[in-house]
Design a protein around this motif. Structure first.
Motif, mmCIF file in Angstrom:
data_model
loop_
_atom_site.group_PDB
_atom_site.id
_atom_site.type_symbol
_atom_site.label_atom_id
_atom_site.label_comp_id
_atom_site.label_asym_id
_atom_site.label_seq_id
_atom_site.Cartn_x
_atom_site.Cartn_y
_atom_site.Cartn_z
ATOM 1 N N LEU A 231 -9.615 86.377 -7.021
ATOM 2 C CA LEU A 231 -8.586 87.042 -7.457
ATOM 3 C C LEU A 231 -7.953 87.832 -6.113
ATOM 4 O O LEU A 231 -6.756 88.007 -5.914
ATOM 5 N N SER A 232 -8.718 88.209 -5.370
ATOM 6 C CA SER A 232 -8.373 88.874 -4.196
ATOM 7 C C SER A 232 -7.574 88.300 -3.081
ATOM 8 O O SER A 232 -6.347 88.586 -2.552
ATOM 9 N N ALA A 233 -8.178 86.934 -2.990
ATOM 10 C CA ALA A 233 -7.662 86.143 -2.051
ATOM 11 C C ALA A 233 -6.024 85.661 -2.494
ATOM 12 O O ALA A 233 -5.063 85.860 -1.656
ATOM 13 N N HIS A 234 -5.982 85.224 -3.795
ATOM 14 C CA HIS A 234 -4.564 84.903 -4.291
ATOM 15 C C HIS A 234 -3.727 86.070 -4.289
ATOM 16 O O HIS A 234 -2.477 86.072 -3.752
ATOM 17 N N SER A 235 -4.304 87.428 -4.651
ATOM 18 C CA SER A 235 -3.328 88.557 -4.524
ATOM 19 C C SER A 235 -2.960 88.753 -3.184
ATOM 20 O O SER A 235 -1.826 89.281 -2.941
ATOM 21 N N GLN A 236 -3.797 88.510 -2.040
ATOM 22 C CA GLN A 236 -3.473 89.015 -0.716
ATOM 23 C C GLN A 236 -2.304 88.126 -0.262
ATOM 24 O O GLN A 236 -1.131 88.283 0.280
ATOM 25 N N LEU A 237 -2.434 86.604 -0.754
ATOM 26 C CA LEU A 237 -1.285 85.634 -0.377
ATOM 27 C C LEU A 237 0.082 86.111 -1.130
ATOM 28 O O LEU A 237 0.957 86.352 -0.331
ATOM 29 N N LEU A 238 0.074 86.433 -2.235
ATOM 30 C CA LEU A 238 1.098 86.972 -3.059
ATOM 31 C C LEU A 238 1.827 88.001 -2.501
ATOM 32 O O LEU A 238 3.078 88.079 -2.338
ATOM 33 N N HIS A 239 0.992 88.995 -2.087
ATOM 34 C CA HIS A 239 1.581 90.219 -1.315
ATOM 35 C C HIS A 239 2.202 89.872 -0.194
ATOM 36 O O HIS A 239 3.244 90.466 0.271
#
Length: 268
Positions: A231-239
């Motif tokens: 979840l954190s890697a996905h969130s970092q990409l989206l941001h």
């Protein structure tokens, strides 16, 4: 005074010409590159984790839906809401047939082994899924993703008989092509498996440098599939994408494929 007005007009013209030239050098609707976020298989995790993450930032994705897990009926309200909110529901066949009989394909059963399919069976299955998706979102313009990246029945490319049914079809080749080098029926795709946010952002930076198309393929996000990112890697990409929207066109595959088709038609 007349001289000053003339000079001002010339300066304004020069400024506008410079801006127009700069925009013309940005091939993706005035932006440096295009990024498409795709999520395969129609997983519950898409509804629980992915859609809320995208919606919180106003980003749109493409969800390639199959029903091999038998979850589609219970998911219908969520998918209908997602489509109404601007996400694409893409076709991933009804039952996700792949070629079995080789290493890493132990999950492929005989019933859904593409080696046991006929051309009629695969095209009927894909057309049936289009009917299901249209019943959900009311749309007829959509894209397709090859399950496992397998695009042939025996030696025949089955998408050839389905080109009128789809604006484009996504494969699994990890490249970042320029707009004039894109094959709409073998669109690229970088598979995200245990990638860090930083490594996926590097793909985006490469796309910006090349002024090309980056397509990312997700399965599990925070669980839900063996092919998973956190979840954190996905969130970092989206941001990162959200922070750089002025340079990056982030859109569903159907919108990007339609844009590419129109652009390629204009070329000699």
């Amino acid at each position: 005074m007349t001289c000053l007005k003339t000079i001002a007009a010339l300066l304004l013209f020069t400024c506008l010409t410079t801006i127009t030239a700069a925009q013309n050098n940005q091939p993706w609707k005035g932006k440096k590159c295009a990024v498409v976020l795709t999520y395969d298989d129609g997983l519950d995790i898409d509804i629980v984790n992915v859609l809320p993450a995208l919606d919180s930032l106003g980003l749109k994705g493409t969800f390639y839906i199959a029903n091999y897990q038998g979850r589609l009926q219970s998911q219908l309200p969520a998918w209908r809401k997602a489509a109404a909110n601007g996400h694409e529901l893409g076709n991933h066949t009804l039952f996700h047939p792949c070629e079995g009989g080789r290493a890493g394909r132990e999950f492929v059963t005989a019933d859904y082994d593409l080696n046991n399919y006929s051309m009629r069976r695969i095209t009927n299955e894909i057309k049936a899924m289009n009917a299901v998706l249209s019943a959900i979102d009311g749309k007829t313009n959509r894209t397709f993703a090859f399950p496992c990246g397998d695009n042939k029945v025996h030696d025949t490319a089955y998408i050839d008989s389905l080109r009128n049914d789809f604006t484009g079809a996504r494969g699994v080749v990890g490249t970042i092509p320029a707009i004039d080098k894109i094959d709409l029926y073998n669109l690229p795709g970088y598979g995200a498996v245990n990638n860090s946010g930083e490594s996926m952002i590097e793909w985006v930076k490469e796309a910006q440098a090349k002024q090309g198309l980056l397509v990312i393929i997700f399965h599990g996000v925070g669980g839900g599939h063996d092919l998973n990112v956190s979840l954190s890697a996905h969130s970092q990409l989206l941001h990162y994408l959200k922070q750089h929207e002025k340079d990056i066109w982030i859109a569903p595959m159907v919108d990007v494929a339609s844009f590419v088709r129109d652009n390629q038609k204009k070329r000699p």
